[in-house]
Design a protein around this motif. Structure first.
Motif, mmCIF file in Angstrom:
data_model
loop_
_atom_site.group_PDB
_atom_site.id
_atom_site.type_symbol
_atom_site.label_atom_id
_atom_site.label_comp_id
_atom_site.label_asym_id
_atom_site.label_seq_id
_atom_site.Cartn_x
_atom_site.Cartn_y
_atom_site.Cartn_z
ATOM 1 N N UNK A 173 0.701 -1.263 0.044
ATOM 2 C CA UNK A 173 -0.073 -0.038 0.202
ATOM 3 C C UNK A 173 0.935 1.344 -0.129
ATOM 4 N N UNK A 174 2.088 1.046 0.396
ATOM 5 C CA UNK A 174 3.011 2.404 0.553
ATOM 6 C C UNK A 174 3.115 3.187 -0.511
ATOM 7 N N UNK A 175 3.362 2.728 -1.818
ATOM 8 C CA UNK A 175 3.516 3.746 -2.923
ATOM 9 C C UNK A 175 2.147 4.509 -3.207
ATOM 10 N N UNK A 176 0.979 4.003 -2.728
ATOM 11 C CA UNK A 176 -0.191 4.713 -3.093
ATOM 12 C C UNK A 176 -0.003 6.020 -2.256
ATOM 13 N N UNK A 177 0.575 6.073 -1.143
ATOM 14 C CA UNK A 177 0.321 7.255 -0.310
ATOM 15 C C UNK A 177 1.530 8.174 -0.372
ATOM 16 N N UNK A 178 2.872 7.447 -0.696
ATOM 17 C CA UNK A 178 4.121 7.994 -0.785
ATOM 18 C C UNK A 178 4.111 9.093 -1.860
ATOM 19 N N UNK A 179 4.993 10.314 -1.550
ATOM 20 C CA UNK A 179 5.002 11.161 -2.525
ATOM 21 C C UNK A 179 5.774 10.932 -3.468
ATOM 22 N N UNK A 180 5.496 11.036 -4.872
ATOM 23 C CA UNK A 180 6.383 10.758 -6.004
ATOM 24 C C UNK A 180 7.846 11.284 -6.028
ATOM 25 N N UNK A 181 7.852 12.470 -5.289
ATOM 26 C CA UNK A 181 9.445 12.880 -5.111
ATOM 27 C C UNK A 181 10.333 11.719 -4.191
ATOM 28 N N UNK A 182 9.591 11.360 -3.234
ATOM 29 C CA UNK A 182 10.342 10.448 -2.417
ATOM 30 C C UNK A 182 10.560 8.953 -3.141
ATOM 31 N N UNK A 183 9.571 8.556 -3.885
ATOM 32 C CA UNK A 183 9.602 7.331 -4.735
ATOM 33 C C UNK A 183 10.770 7.476 -5.833
ATOM 34 N N UNK A 184 10.712 8.550 -6.508
ATOM 35 C CA UNK A 184 11.575 8.635 -7.433
ATOM 36 C C UNK A 184 13.139 8.747 -7.035
ATOM 37 N N UNK A 185 13.134 9.619 -5.865
ATOM 38 C CA UNK A 185 14.543 9.573 -5.400
ATOM 39 C C UNK A 185 15.091 8.328 -4.701
ATOM 40 N N UNK A 186 14.087 7.715 -4.154
ATOM 41 C CA UNK A 186 14.753 6.328 -3.398
ATOM 42 C C UNK A 186 15.214 5.253 -4.478
#
Ligand SMILES: Nc1ncnc2c1ncn2[C@@H]1O[C@H](COP(=O)(O)OP(=O)(O)O)[C@@H](O)[C@H]1O
Ligand SMILES: [Mg+2]
Lengths: 379, 281
Positions: free
Chosen positions: B103-116
């Protein structure tokens, strides 16, 4: 089906000498601390139509699911045709199951649904086709082969489910409330069809039901379940006429229960003194028990005679006032209040259309029953 | 018409206007003859023509479609498996962890996903030499991970609503559990998976932030090209391009929604039937 026509007298009592086809030995199933099935032992012979009867939550489905392999017993042993079933997964068992919800595959046609079991078995395509056609005519669904389940009525779905569970010619068919979702009239018709199919194929049926009339109609033998325990096993008339406990007497059909104590107990007769009935109830047979022991006497409504004149020929008679009359067409049920305040229900066949001396509300009546009409059960 | 219902109507229309006026004006001006974005010079489709002669845009469009296709497909496979495990195996170690991770990617900001993801790819290249550099492959992986989350949610709701005795019936008839999954479970949840695929595809087509983080030289997606063009000033061909993207995305969402709707209607076949005998005893 050709190989089964030889069998004719399947509903006659089975040969007790032959080893039981299904042996259930001290089966217990626990869900956490909850005991759903409690130390059940039961033998079922080849060709029987055995009904497991019990209220909702009594553990019937759980027992059936252990037979089909979907639940693992917490303890105990199940043998089918002498083979221990421990560790045998459902897809390798020689049983088939008809599910309460029918569980028809919604994306397959009737034909594909029925053929599924044979396909998995690797039966050649031509043989599958003939066997499916045979099966469709057995359950009277010719012409419905190409339909999807959602294009069928409830009764038709029920028959597809039955056909699908029979197609592999299982030795043992397990049916969980097979008629539970049908309306009353359809259910009664289908009961007889089910018996006929069972007789023609000679398959051993274990049917779960909560409907006592259904169990009586269908079964060669039945078992009554309560709170996970198997409380009595026997032919329908045995269970009805000779209940061994108050629970069974009350669960199957309607019954009048008189509390009392054993006053006399001889070779050929016994008397139970019952403050409930306001008299000593005479039985024309001896019973097992000690004098003074508390027991209950069960008398079925249809075994009590009701009338306005005295009944000198019957050993048990008492008087009361008619409290209620329920006309049911084929019979009338009277609720009679005794002097002790106890209400007795009595049923009488309506032999004459409009009898002149019909018993009605408020009448003083005499009730009487024979010495062999009642059953003594532990209180 | 009562005053209050008139008021409701007006608010509703204002709401729609607020949401869709910018999009409508964008669509209208994509058919503008004039080069000036703010002046209407008559109807024309010349910007669409120009679009299809622009090699940069065509290349980016092709890349975006490829990324969308592959990432959505991978997302469906991973998402379905995760949903199956979560809905069919009630107790196993790490269940809570897995459902949280899904479920995490549903609520995680795109910037954080992209960066990580960028940091992960860099670290992996350093450690295993794979993936070599960044480009289409890394964008596909990145989009597949968050697409899988959406697919898992859609698939899980369908799996939970499915009558378990369907699977049991197949097993009872002699099908090994793996076979049951392909014969029964997959076809029954298929409408949800189609919706999930379309959703993942649309999200991939639409994504700018994550893609910008994990992309490399030579792998510019359509949103990136639009974004860089707009920085040089809005030109009518960007309007035309945006209109096309809006068209594709709306079709995707419409098909997914109507598909789910149909699935919900068919669901009574696959869902546990209501028993008529539950009220007794
Ligand atoms: N998987 C399970 N987990 C926990 N309890 C269960 C499970 N299956 C059945 N039970 C419980 O066991 C009891 C008997 O259930 P069941 O065999 O379905 O009854 P019946 O079919 O006689 O209505 C019920 O109280 C039910 O709640
Ligand atoms: Mg049940």
């Amino acid at each position: 089906m050709s190989e089964t026509t030889a069998q004719t007298e399947i509903r006659s009592p089975t040969d007790p000498e032959s080893p039981p086809f299904l042996q259930i030995r001290n089966i217990t199933k626990r869900f956490g601390a909850f005991v759903a099935v409690d130390n059940v032992s039961l033998d079922i012979h080849q060709g029987e139509l055995f009904c497991l009867l019990g209220g909702s939550g009594s553990g019937k489905s759980t027992l059936l699911r252990m037979l089909s392999g979907f639940e693992t017993p917490s303890s105990g042993q199940i043998l089918i045709a002498g083979k221990d079933q421990a560790g045998v997964p459902p897809y390798k068992r020689d049983t088939n199951m008809m599910f309460q919800s029918y569980a028809l595959f919604p994306h397959m046609t009737v034909e594909k649904n029925i053929a599924y079991g044979l396909k998995r078995e690797g039966v050649p395509r031509a043989e599958i086709a003939t066997r499916v056609t045979d099966m469709l005519s057995l359950v009277k669904l010719n012409g419905f082969a190409a339909r999807k389940p959602n294009q069928l009525s409830g009764g038709q779905r029920q028959r597809v489910a039955l056909a699908r569970s029979l197609i592999k010619r299982p030795k043992l068919l397990l049916l969980d409330e097979p008629l539970g979702a049908l309306d009353k009239k359809l259910r009664e018709e289908t009961q007889f069809e089910l018996i006929k199919i069972q007789e023609t194929l000679g398959v051993t049926f274990v049917v779960v039901t909560h409907d006592q009339e259904e169990a009586m109609t269908l079964s060669t033998r039945m078992g009554v379940m309560a709170d996970g325990k198997l409380v009595q096993v026997g032919a329908p008339h045995e269970i009805y006429e000779y209940p061994r406990s108050r629970f069974v007497a009350e669960f199957i059909g309607s019954v009048n229960i008189f509390e009392g104590r054993i006053e006399q107990d001889g070779e050929d007769h016994a008397v139970i003194g019952s403050p409930d009935a306001g008299m000593g109830i005479y039985l024309s047979h001896g019973i097992t028990g000690t004098l003074g022991q508390e027991v209950a006497v069960a008398v079925r409504p249809e075994k009590i005679r009701i009338g306005k004149s005295p009944m000198e020929d019957l050993p048990n008679t008492t008087q009361g006032t008619v409290d209620e009359v329920a006309y049911m067409g084929n019979l009338s049920v009277f609720h009679v209040r005794l002097e002790t305040g106890k209400i007795i229900s009595v049923s009488q066949s309506n032999l004459v259309r409009s009898p002149e001396d019909a018993i009605t509300w408020g009448d003083r009546v005499t009730l009487g029953w024979d010495g062999a009409a009642s059953v003594v059960v532990p209180s | 018409m009562t005053p209050s219902s008139l008021f409701l109507r007006i608010t509703a229309w204002l709401g729609f206007l607020f949401l869709y006026a910018p999009i409508a004006s964008l669509v209208i001006f994509s058919f503008n003859e004039s080069k000036l974005v703010t002046v209407w010079g008559g109807f024309s489709t010349k910007w669409y023509g120009a679009l299809f002669r622009d090699p940069q845009i065509l290349a980016a469009g092709w890349i975006s479609l490829k990324i969308g296709f592959f990432s959505a497909t991978i997302a469906v496979v991973i998402g379905t498996l995760a949903a199956y495990v979560l809905s069919r195996f009630s107790r196993f170690r790490g269940r809570t962890w897995l459902s949280g991770a899904i479920a995490a990617p549903l609520v995680m900001p795109d910037v954080i996903i992209g960066l990580s993801l960028l940091l992960l790819f860099v670290a992996m290249e350093h450690l295993f030499g794979w993936p070599q550099g960044r480009g289409i492959l890394t964008i596909v992986i990145a989009h597949a991970t968050f697409g899988a989350a959406y697919v898992a949610v859609v698939a899980q709701s369908r799996l939970v609503g499915m009558d378990l005795s369907l699977e049991e019936a197949a097993e009872d008839l002699g099908a090994h559990p793996v076979r049951v999954f392909f014969d029964i479970t997959l076809p029954v949840i298929a409408p949800a998976l189609v919706s999930g695929w379309l959703l993942a595809f649309t999200l991939s087509l639409d994504d700018l932030v994550i893609a910008s983080f994990v992309t490399g030289p030579g792998a510019s997606t359509l949103p990136m090209v639009i974004f860089s063009k707009v920085r040089l000033g809005v030109s009518p061909d960007v309007n035309a391009l945006a209109t096309l993207v809006i068209g594709i995305v709306s079709i995707g969402i419409l098909v997914a929604a109507s598909n789910l709707h149909r699935a919900a209607r068919d669901k009574e076949d696959a869902a546990p039937s209501h028993r008529t005998n539950e009220d007794m005893s």
